[in-house]
Design a protein around this motif. Structure first.
Motif, PDB file in Angstrom:
ATOM      1  N   ARG A 125       6.398  -6.979  -5.536  1.00 15.96           N
ATOM      2  CA  ARG A 125       6.080  -5.601  -5.879  1.00 15.96           C
ATOM      3  C   ARG A 125       7.224  -4.693  -5.429  1.00 15.96           C
ATOM      4  O   ARG A 125       7.796  -4.877  -4.353  1.00 15.96           O
ATOM      5  N   TYR A 127       8.747  -0.967  -4.339  1.00 14.00           N
ATOM      6  CA  TYR A 127       8.327   0.239  -3.632  1.00 14.00           C
ATOM      7  C   TYR A 127       9.407   1.294  -3.795  1.00 14.00           C
ATOM      8  O   TYR A 127      10.561   0.987  -4.115  1.00 14.00           O
ATOM      9  N   ASN A 128       9.041   2.541  -3.542  1.00 12.01           N
ATOM     10  CA  ASN A 128      10.029   3.622  -3.603  1.00 12.01           C
ATOM     11  C   ASN A 128      11.186   3.352  -2.656  1.00 12.01           C
ATOM     12  O   ASN A 128      12.334   3.679  -2.965  1.00 12.01           O
ATOM     13  N   LEU A 156      11.185   6.834  -9.050  1.00 14.21           N
ATOM     14  CA  LEU A 156      10.109   6.333  -8.206  1.00 14.21           C
ATOM     15  C   LEU A 156       9.237   5.320  -8.941  1.00 14.21           C
ATOM     16  O   LEU A 156       9.072   5.405 -10.154  1.00 14.21           O
ATOM     17  N   VAL A 157       8.685   4.383  -8.188  1.00 16.83           N
ATOM     18  CA  VAL A 157       7.746   3.417  -8.760  1.00 16.83           C
ATOM     19  C   VAL A 157       6.338   3.630  -8.210  1.00 16.83           C
ATOM     20  O   VAL A 157       5.376   3.159  -8.795  1.00 16.83           O
ATOM     21  N   GLU A 158       6.234   4.318  -7.088  1.00 10.36           N
ATOM     22  CA  GLU A 158       4.947   4.695  -6.515  1.00 10.36           C
ATOM     23  C   GLU A 158       4.799   6.197  -6.724  1.00 10.36           C
ATOM     24  O   GLU A 158       5.621   6.965  -6.242  1.00 10.36           O
ATOM     25  N   ASP A 160       1.831   8.183  -6.298  1.00  9.92           N
ATOM     26  CA  ASP A 160       0.773   8.959  -5.668  1.00  9.92           C
ATOM     27  C   ASP A 160       1.414  10.040  -4.790  1.00  9.92           C
ATOM     28  O   ASP A 160       2.559   9.891  -4.342  1.00  9.92           O
ATOM     29  N   ALA A 163       3.111   8.990  -1.477  1.00  7.08           N
ATOM     30  CA  ALA A 163       4.332   8.200  -1.684  1.00  7.08           C
ATOM     31  C   ALA A 163       5.480   9.097  -2.145  1.00  7.08           C
ATOM     32  O   ALA A 163       6.627   8.910  -1.720  1.00  7.08           O
ATOM     33  N   GLU A 164       5.185  10.072  -3.011  1.00  5.76           N
ATOM     34  CA  GLU A 164       6.228  11.005  -3.456  1.00  5.76           C
ATOM     35  C   GLU A 164       6.746  11.834  -2.288  1.00  5.76           C
ATOM     36  O   GLU A 164       7.955  12.049  -2.155  1.00  5.76           O
TER      37      GLU A 164
END
Length: 180
Positions: A125, A127-128, A156-158, A160, A163-164
């Motif tokens: 997976r 992640y940012n 970004l891949v996350e 929410d 996460a941002e």
């Protein structure tokens, strides 16, 4: 360091409009609705910083690097974007466009992120933090003075809100470490 855009840094009477423009180790975030002028404003910053001799690393991910450079040069020349994209510019405009791109090339470099890819072959997976590790390497390798993202969220891949926010804090840390 001021942004270098007429009417933004200073009031008409010469007093400072902004407490801070661009500064090494700091981050300026431009937020707005689609079509509100974020890209236009970012392009003004890029052009003003290039004119000031600053090296800019530009993450503009809606188009490829060559198209982005053409669009930036066209913006600088106040040339119609739609005419350029439709191929309806004169030979003289094309000559001016190429000349402007040559002037900008030493100062503006575009980069792409390998979205959805990692440098490790195993499937895992993303992640940012993985994406921002790549960004930081690009910044360090480029030696840039200014880093501009047009659509930071695209890196970004996350997505929410938490996460941002963490990604923005990480970008600020990158800016501080690299003095960009």
């Amino acid at each position: 360091c001021p942004f270098g855009i007429d009417g933004l840094d200073l009031h008409e009477d010469g007093s400072r409009r902004m407490k801070l423009g661009l500064a090494p180790g700091h981050m300026t975030l431009i937020v707005g609705l689609s079509g509100s002028g974020k890209t236009t404003f970012s392009n003004q910053i890029v052009l003003a910083q290039a004119a000031a001799g600053k090296r800019i690393l530009h993450g503009a991910w809606e188009e490829d690097a060559e198209t982005n450079m053409e669009l930036l040069a066209a913006f600088s020349l106040k040339m119609s974007r739609s005419r350029l994209l439709d191929g309806k510019i004169s030979d003289e405009e094309e000559r001016r466009l190429n000349s402007e791109m040559e002037l900008l090339e030493p100062y503006v470099k575009f980069f792409d992120l390998p979205f959805g890819k990692t440098e490790k072959p195993e499937k895992r997976r993303l992640y940012n933090s993985d994406q921002l590790d790549i960004v930081e390497r690009h910044v360090e390798e480029s030696g840039c003075d200014v880093l501009v993202f047009d659509l930071f969220k695209a890196s970004l891949v996350e997505l929410d809100p938490q996460a941002e926010e963490l990604a923005l804090r990480r970008m600020l840390a990158i800016a501080k470490r690299t003095r960009t």
